[in-house]
Design a protein around this motif. Sequence first.
Motif, PDB file in Angstrom:
ATOM      1  N   ARG A 252      22.790  13.322   5.930  1.00 18.06           N
ATOM      2  CA  ARG A 252      24.209  13.640   6.179  1.00 18.06           C
ATOM      3  C   ARG A 252      24.798  14.451   5.026  1.00 18.06           C
TER       4      ARG A 252
ATOM      5  N   HIS B 204      23.680  17.969   5.476  1.00 16.07           N
ATOM      6  CA  HIS B 204      24.377  18.550   6.632  1.00 16.07           C
ATOM      7  C   HIS B 204      25.813  18.939   6.273  1.00 16.07           C
TER       8      HIS B 204
ATOM      9  N   GLY C 178      23.561  20.532  13.666  1.00 13.00           N
ATOM     10  CA  GLY C 178      24.054  19.226  14.101  1.00 13.00           C
ATOM     11  C   GLY C 178      23.048  18.139  13.794  1.00 13.00           C
ATOM     12  N   LEU C 179      23.471  16.892  13.988  1.00 14.73           N
ATOM     13  CA  LEU C 179      22.604  15.745  13.738  1.00 14.73           C
ATOM     14  C   LEU C 179      22.468  14.925  15.016  1.00 14.73           C
TER      15      LEU C 179
ATOM     16  N   ARG D  89      21.550  11.376  17.219  1.00 18.14           N
ATOM     17  CA  ARG D  89      21.903   9.977  16.960  1.00 18.14           C
ATOM     18  C   ARG D  89      20.853   9.336  16.053  1.00 18.14           C
TER      19      ARG D  89
ATOM     20  N   SER E  17      27.696  16.971  21.529  1.00 15.73           N
ATOM     21  CA  SER E  17      26.907  15.987  20.765  1.00 15.73           C
ATOM     22  C   SER E  17      25.947  16.711  19.828  1.00 15.73           C
ATOM     23  N   GLY E  18      25.406  15.964  18.864  1.00 17.22           N
ATOM     24  CA  GLY E  18      24.456  16.562  17.929  1.00 17.22           C
ATOM     25  C   GLY E  18      23.250  17.139  18.629  1.00 17.22           C
ATOM     26  N   GLU E  19      22.696  16.395  19.596  1.00 20.47           N
ATOM     27  CA  GLU E  19      21.507  16.862  20.307  1.00 20.47           C
ATOM     28  C   GLU E  19      21.792  18.143  21.082  1.00 20.47           C
TER      29      GLU E  19
ATOM     30  N   GLU F  21      24.149  20.321  20.488  1.00 26.04           N
ATOM     31  CA  GLU F  21      24.407  21.418  19.551  1.00 26.04           C
ATOM     32  C   GLU F  21      23.098  21.991  18.989  1.00 26.04           C
TER      33      GLU F  21
END
Length: 580
Positions: free
Chosen positions: A299, A302, A314-315, A317, A359-361, A363
């Motif tokens: 994080r 990021h 992005g990250l 979950r 969402s991160g995924e 993105e």
Amino acid sequence: MNQQTLSAFIWSVADLLRGDYKQSDYGKVILPFTVLRRLDCVLEPTKAAVLAELEAKIRMGINPEPFLRRMAGVNFFNQSPMDLKKLLGDPDYVALNLTTYLQGFSPEVRDIFERFEFQLQIERLAKAGLLYQVAEKFAQIDLHPEAVSNMQMGLVFEELIRKFAEISNETAGEHFTPREVIKLMVNLIFIEDDEVLSKPGVVRTIYDPTAGTGGMLSVAGEYLAEHNPQARLTVFGQELNPESYAICKADMLIKGQDVANIAFGNTLSDDGHAHKKFDYMLSNPPFGVEWKKVEKEVRKEHEQQGYNGRFGPGLPRVSDGSMLFLLHLIAKMRPAAEGGSRFGIVLNGSPLFTGGAGSGESEIRRYVLENDLLEAIVGLPNDMFYNTGIGTYVWVISNRKPATRNGLVQLIDASGLWQKMRKSLGSKRKELSDAHIDRITQLFGQFVQAEEDGKPISRIFRNQDFGYTTITVERPLRDEAGQPVLGVKGKQKGKPQPDSALRDSENVPLSEDVQAYFEREVLPHAPDAWIDHDKTRVGYEIPFNRHFYVFKPPRPLAEIDADLKRSTDRILDMIKGLSA
């Protein structure tokens, strides 16, 4: 000696350990002893010459190390007069002599045995009175590369690790990937580069951030050696498991690679090859493993480095870190202006569709597709891996796509291309034959839509076909008289207020105009609805299986009724027979 015989022989050492060691600890003895015997055999032909060179250089007062490496013919040496067979000649001092022998190795080999924590096992075996017997067992087998090839040796290590993992209820698949899957991945990343790779003296780099025992790097090296013996593939890797790291390092050492290129540690939190870029990359990161242990570091990168770091897009979950490895590899790609890169990564189904717009995924998928990095995804059969029966997918990523692939993505459904294994290994019940690998490689190379037995097996899409716009559809909150409630303050003054109970969302394909879709699909059913444009998000998903689904119409009702009548008539006849 073939691989099965060799594995069985090494495994027989377990009989000596039974009682003094728990089954889950067998690997702590057998793996380092196997590595030791392999190195012992490699150095045996030059042992006398190395010792003579050592003596000569000491007399001259010269640092002997570079000369010993040259004399040994490999990039490591041992300057002790001992070897595994000699130290058996003094049964009372086996532990001391074995320790002295280990200390005689060059630094990179000593590090291998430190990762195994081998000294602890030597002391434990000596106390149990087993050290001489175990050493004697290993001294009997010939592990010289002329007797056991590097490929065979790699398979032996993988089989041993799998067995130990099964015994101790660990996840064997964390350590390695089936060889036929690696072979397929290597074919896919090298396929369009045969001409470049066949030029004499060409040097290319390959990297695996989850190297395990080095299987992917080894198969890639074998491929290049087969196609162009003059070409050189410099390998780089990183591995978190100490035993797998030690085996990988030993394997690369014997093959003449620079073992400084194999880093130890967690790739996500401590990149062992920071700022390096590579020509080719391969990876099989763990499926569905959370990244909570490294969350703080990831994080931080990021948030502080953004797109200058590895995790800008992005990250995902925290419960599944596999897409972090996808981003890591993208960050390691050589710039297109410098020749670019291509890599293959094995992922489970989750990264294809998990996470809605924003969402991160989503993105991460958006970044990959909008930057035209995705060449193809190959869906593999179930039951292909040792630790899971779930569906898996090979993503082929490149920043140097051929012109014919620009803006396009190929999906290949290879789930029906498999043969049953003679004997299951853990969850692995299926395997790819050479013919299956050739067929998949051919489909990828031809880059065409294709069918087999009336079913699609290769399909081609535009990048934007996987994108959509999520719109939030609001409807007015109404008072008891049925009139819309209007806002009284600020920007909302005089405007209808939304009723959260009636709120809905719609996914509009990127290729469609949002307003036209809204007027066509929503307003006829809800004339008072409107779009809250502040909540509009763009998302991407790759519904792989949906694109290969073939609808099978149900049987006609008359046919079903006839079947039922035949069944009921048969039952009635049976009842009559019982009552007669």
